[in-house]
Scaffold this motif. Structure first.
Motif, PDB file in Angstrom:
ATOM      1  N   UNK A  23       2.236   8.738 -14.297  1.00 34.54           N
ATOM      2  CA  UNK A  23       1.106   7.565 -14.855  1.00 34.54           C
ATOM      3  C   UNK A  23       1.187   6.636 -13.431  1.00 34.54           C
ATOM      4  N   UNK A  24       2.548   6.427 -13.105  1.00 34.10           N
ATOM      5  CA  UNK A  24       2.326   5.684 -12.116  1.00 34.10           C
ATOM      6  C   UNK A  24       2.174   6.106 -10.644  1.00 34.10           C
ATOM      7  N   UNK A  25       1.730   4.551 -10.549  1.00 38.97           N
ATOM      8  CA  UNK A  25       1.937   4.738  -8.991  1.00 38.97           C
ATOM      9  C   UNK A  25       2.576   3.913  -8.162  1.00 38.97           C
ATOM     10  N   UNK A  26       2.222   4.215  -6.173  1.00 43.26           N
ATOM     11  CA  UNK A  26       2.408   2.955  -5.799  1.00 43.26           C
ATOM     12  C   UNK A  26       1.303   2.297  -4.611  1.00 43.26           C
ATOM     13  N   UNK A  27       1.049   1.400  -4.346  1.00 41.73           N
ATOM     14  CA  UNK A  27      -0.419   1.133  -3.815  1.00 41.73           C
ATOM     15  C   UNK A  27       0.305   1.046  -2.342  1.00 41.73           C
ATOM     16  N   UNK A  28      -0.259   1.833  -1.310  1.00 43.10           N
ATOM     17  CA  UNK A  28      -0.271   1.660   0.421  1.00 43.10           C
ATOM     18  C   UNK A  28      -1.068   0.791   1.019  1.00 43.10           C
ATOM     19  N   UNK A  29      -0.608  -0.531   1.116  1.00 42.14           N
ATOM     20  CA  UNK A  29      -1.843  -1.251   2.097  1.00 42.14           C
ATOM     21  C   UNK A  29      -2.420  -2.062   1.177  1.00 42.14           C
ATOM     22  N   UNK A  30      -1.963  -2.287   0.016  1.00 39.58           N
ATOM     23  CA  UNK A  30      -3.166  -2.822  -0.372  1.00 39.58           C
ATOM     24  C   UNK A  30      -3.794  -4.460  -0.638  1.00 39.58           C
ATOM     25  N   UNK A  31      -4.456  -4.496   1.188  1.00 35.46           N
ATOM     26  CA  UNK A  31      -4.954  -5.044   1.141  1.00 35.46           C
ATOM     27  C   UNK A  31      -5.720  -6.448   0.428  1.00 35.46           C
ATOM     28  N   UNK A  32      -7.427  -5.146  -0.374  1.00 37.29           N
ATOM     29  CA  UNK A  32      -7.629  -5.694  -1.207  1.00 37.29           C
ATOM     30  C   UNK A  32      -7.563  -5.294  -2.666  1.00 37.29           C
ATOM     31  N   UNK A  33      -6.504  -6.297  -3.308  1.00 47.05           N
ATOM     32  CA  UNK A  33      -5.826  -5.405  -4.437  1.00 47.05           C
ATOM     33  C   UNK A  33      -6.863  -5.806  -5.750  1.00 47.05           C
TER      34      UNK A  33
END
Length: 67
Positions: A23-33
């Motif tokens: 249940x862990x994630x990476x955010x790709x291109x997180x323009x709007x956090x």
């Protein structure tokens, strides 16, 4: 692994790459956090990384915000 698109602008998306066992994630291109964090919260995943594909502001604009 699961990939979830997150609308962050009218014509742009960020993506959550989710490791389902942890249940862990990476955010790709997180323009709007805040939008990316809200999506992660809805999905019940912990953001542990941010990946940026290139330097344009509509992709890298959220890099200085801490998750």
């Amino acid at each position: 692994m699961k990939v979830v698109p997150v609308p962050v602008r009218q014509d742009n998306y960020a993506y959550l790459i989710i490791d389902q066992p942890s249940n862990k994630a990476a955010a790709v291109d997180p323009y709007d956090v805040p939008k990316v964090q809200a999506a992660a919260d809805r999905l019940g995943v912990l953001l542990v990384a941010a990946l940026t594909t290139h330097h344009h502001h509509d992709h890298s604009g959220g890099n200085e915000v801490r998750l």
